[in-house]
Design an enzyme around this catalytic site. Structure first.
Site, PDB file in Angstrom:
ATOM      1  N   HIS A  64     -12.493  22.864  14.743  1.00 28.70           N
ATOM      2  CA  HIS A  64     -11.129  23.038  14.510  1.00 28.70           C
ATOM      3  C   HIS A  64     -10.683  21.689  13.600  1.00 28.70           C
ATOM      4  O   HIS A  64      -9.878  21.886  12.774  1.00 28.70           O
ATOM      5  CB  HIS A  64     -10.539  23.211  15.786  1.00 28.70           C
ATOM      6  CG  HIS A  64      -9.037  23.113  15.589  1.00 28.70           C
ATOM      7  ND1 HIS A  64      -8.188  21.902  15.878  1.00 28.70           N
ATOM      8  CD2 HIS A  64      -8.109  24.055  15.095  1.00 28.70           C
ATOM      9  CE1 HIS A  64      -6.815  22.284  15.710  1.00 28.70           C
ATOM     10  NE2 HIS A  64      -6.693  23.622  15.294  1.00 28.70           N
ATOM     11  N   GLU A  67     -11.993  21.994  10.319  1.00 30.18           N
ATOM     12  CA  GLU A  67     -11.086  22.945   9.356  1.00 30.18           C
ATOM     13  C   GLU A  67      -9.856  22.222   8.746  1.00 30.18           C
ATOM     14  O   GLU A  67      -9.442  22.513   7.743  1.00 30.18           O
ATOM     15  CB  GLU A  67     -10.716  24.196  10.361  1.00 30.18           C
ATOM     16  CG  GLU A  67      -9.602  25.065   9.586  1.00 30.18           C
ATOM     17  CD  GLU A  67      -8.717  25.616  10.770  1.00 30.18           C
ATOM     18  OE1 GLU A  67      -7.532  25.486  10.434  1.00 30.18           O
ATOM     19  OE2 GLU A  67      -8.977  25.745  11.908  1.00 30.18           O
ATOM     20  N   HIS A  68      -9.070  21.386   9.575  1.00 26.70           N
ATOM     21  CA  HIS A  68      -7.890  20.704   9.180  1.00 26.70           C
ATOM     22  C   HIS A  68      -8.229  19.735   7.904  1.00 26.70           C
ATOM     23  O   HIS A  68      -7.617  20.001   7.001  1.00 26.70           O
ATOM     24  CB  HIS A  68      -7.464  19.863  10.347  1.00 26.70           C
ATOM     25  CG  HIS A  68      -6.487  20.582  11.093  1.00 26.70           C
ATOM     26  ND1 HIS A  68      -5.167  20.306  11.541  1.00 26.70           N
ATOM     27  CD2 HIS A  68      -6.445  21.930  12.066  1.00 26.70           C
ATOM     28  CE1 HIS A  68      -4.597  21.204  12.139  1.00 26.70           C
ATOM     29  NE2 HIS A  68      -5.375  22.036  12.582  1.00 26.70           N
TER      30      HIS A  68
END
Length: 431
Positions: A64, A67-68
Site C-alpha cells: 500500500h 502504491e502511494h
C-alpha cells in the site's frame, strides 16, 4: 490467444518479458479504461526473491505504501496531476493480493496511457519523500481504526485465519510503516513490479494491433524471472475463536457471519496458466445458493423484514484468492443475535431439504443476465478481468458456467461449504 463470448472478444498477448497484455475492444464505447497491475498485495510480506534462497520479511503495509509513492515523479510533478490535465480520471488501489493503477477517459487516451506506463515503471524514492508519506498514511490508518465496518470485517477474518497474513490491515499499522525505508520499497518494487509478475488490461474502442504495439514499445525489456516464492502463515485446522464482539460508535448493531473454505488452499493464481473451471463453478454455485437462501425475494428475508429484524437487504459474498477462500453474510439489525441464529437455522433447513427446482432455474437465469449486463461497462469489465486474472481464471469462462451449472452440483457445494465447525461471527454494537 483470443477468447470470444457474448459477441465480445478478448485478445491476450504474452510479451517476451513475461507481461500479459489483455485487450477487450468495444466498438462504439465512449470511454476507454486501462489498468496496470502487479501481483503484489498486503499479504505478500514474506517471500524469496527469484534467484535467491534468502527469506525476505518486510513490514506490514509495504504494498500500500508503494502504491502511494509511485505517483511521485523525479520532476516534482505528481502523475495524478498529469493525468488529470489530460482529462483522465485516475486512481489506484491495493488489495490483499494485488496492486492496480488505472484511469478512464474520453480523450487523450494514448497520452494518458503513456503517462500510466511511464510512472509505474519509474519509482522515485528518497529518504525525505518516504518519511513525509508516513505521516499521510498514518492518518489514513487511524481513520480505518475508527471505522466500524473495517473493524467488523478484520475481526471476522481474524477468527477464520488467525496468524495468517490475511488478518493484517492492508495499510499496516502506524508502528509497522515507521520501519519502511526506500531500500525496503526498492527491494519489493524490483521483486514484484517485474513485467513477468504484472498485467495490463485495456477496454474500449481502439485498434487492437495499434494499441498492442504502443504498449509493447513502452514496456521495459527484461528477462522473464522465475515465480516468486510467497509465504502467508499457517491456516489453523480448527477455528478456536468463532465469535468476537466489539463496541464502537454505531447507531445500529452490525454483523458478519461466514464460513471458511479450505478446498481452495492450493489455488494457482496470476495468469491464465491453468484451466481453473472448478473455481468458477464453485463461485457461481455460491452466488446461486446465497440468492436462494437469503435473497430479497425469499420468504426467509420477507419474514425477517416483517418481524422488524432487518430494514435492508443482507449482503452476501464468496471470496476466493491465493491460499484462502471464505463466504460472508453481513447486515444490520437491532437484534443481531436473533438474525444470526435464524440464518444458521435456515441454512441447515435448506441443506436437509435441498433447493427448489423451478426457483433454481429462475435464479440461474437472473444471475446470467446480470453478468451479461456487466459487459456494458468498460470499467467493470476491466476491474473484474484483472481481479480474476490474479486468481488464474478467465472472466469470459463464467458465461458457460452460469448457463450450464447443474442443481445437483450446487447442492453438493452447499452441503460441503456450510460446515458449522468452519463458521465465525463478528458483531459491532453501539457503545
Amino acid at each position: 490467444m483470443i477468447k470470444e463470448k457474448l459477441n465480445e472478444k478478448m485478445f491476450i498477448k504474452h510479451l517476451n518479458n513475461g507481461l500479459d497484455l489483455i485487450l477487450i475492444p468495444k466498438k462504439g464505447a465512449i470511454k476507454k479504461y486501462a489498468v496496470y497491475a502487479t501481483h503484489f498485495g498486503s499479504i505478500n510480506n514474506k517471500f524469496i526473491v527469484p534467484g535467491s534462497k534468502e527469506l525476505v520479511e518486510v513490514p506490514d503495509g509495504v504494498a500500500h505504501f508503494l502504491e502511494h509513492k509511485l505517483f511521485e515523479e523525479e520532476d516534482g510533478v505528481n502523475a495524478l496531476d498529469k493525468l488529470s490535465k489530460l482529462g483522465a480520471n485516475a486512481n489506484a488501489y491495493t488489495s490483499f493480493n494485488h496492486t492496480a493503477y488505472l484511469f478512464e477517459c474520453t480523450q487523450n487516451f494514448e497520452e494518458s496511457l503513456d503517462v500510466l506506463i511511464n510512472f509505474v515503471q519509474k519509482p522515485y524514492l528518497t529518504d525525505e519523500n518516504v518519511e513525509k508519506e508516513k505521516g499521510i498514511i498514518g492518518q489514513e490508518i487511524k481513520m480505518y481504526d475508527d471505522d466500524p465496518e473495517w473493524q467488523l470485517f478484520f475481526n471476522f477474518l481474524n477468527c477464520l485465519y488467525k496468524n495468517h497474513a490475511l488478518t493484517k490491515d492492508i495499510a499496516g499499522t502506524v508502528e509497522s510503516i515507521a520501519d519502511i525505508t526506500p531500500e525496503i520499497l526498492y527491494k519489493c518494487y524490483n521483486t514484484f513490479y517485474d513485467p513477468s509478475n504484472m498485467v495490463i488490461c485495456i477496454v474500449g474502442d481502439f485498434d487492437v494491433d495499434y494499441i498492442s504495439n504502443f504498449v509493447e514499445e513502452r514496456i521495459k525489456d527484461t528477462e522473464v524471472k522465475d515465480a516468486i516464492e510467497r509465504f502467508y502463515g499457517e491456516v489453523p485446522q480448527k477455528i478456536d475463536e468463532n465469535f468476537v464482539e466489539r463496541k464502537m460508535d454505531v447507531s445500529i448493531p452490525m454483523f458478519i457471519l461466514g464460513f471458511r473454505d479450505d478446498s481452495n488452499s492450493n489455488i494457482v493464481g496470476s495468469g491464465y496458466k491453468t484451466d481453473n473451471f472448478e473455481l468458477i463453478n464453485k463461485h457461481v454455485a455460491m452466488e446461486i445458493i446465497f440468492e436462494m437462501i437469503l435473497g430479497k425475494s425469499t420468504k426467509f428475508y420477507e419474514d425477517l423484514y416483517n418481524e422488524g429484524l432487518v430494514k435492508k437487504e443482507l449482503s452476501t459474498d464468496y471470496t476466493f484468492e491465493e491460499n484462502y477462500a471464505y463466504s460472508s453474510i453481513s447486515g444490520e439489525s437491532s437484534n443481531v443475535e436473533a438474525v444470526v441464529e435464524k440464518i444458521k437455522v435456515e441454512i441447515e433447513r435448506i441443506k436437509r431439504e435441498g433447493l427448489d427446482e423451478m426457483e433454481f432455474e429462475r435464479i440461474k437465469k437472473m444471475l446470467y443476465g446480470e453478468y451479461v449486463f456487466l459487459f456494458n461497462d468498460v470499467s467493470k469489465i476491466a476491474s473484474v478481468v484483472v481481479s480474476d486474472y490474479f486468481k488464474g481464471v478467465n472472466s469470459f469462462d463464467y458465461v458457460e458456467s452460469y448457463k450450464n451449472i447443474e442443481q445437483e452440483y450446487v447442492e453438493n457445494v452447499m452441503r460441503e461449504h456450510f460446515d458449522m465447525n468452519k463458521m465465525a461471527v463478528s458483531i459491532v454494537k453501539p457503545q
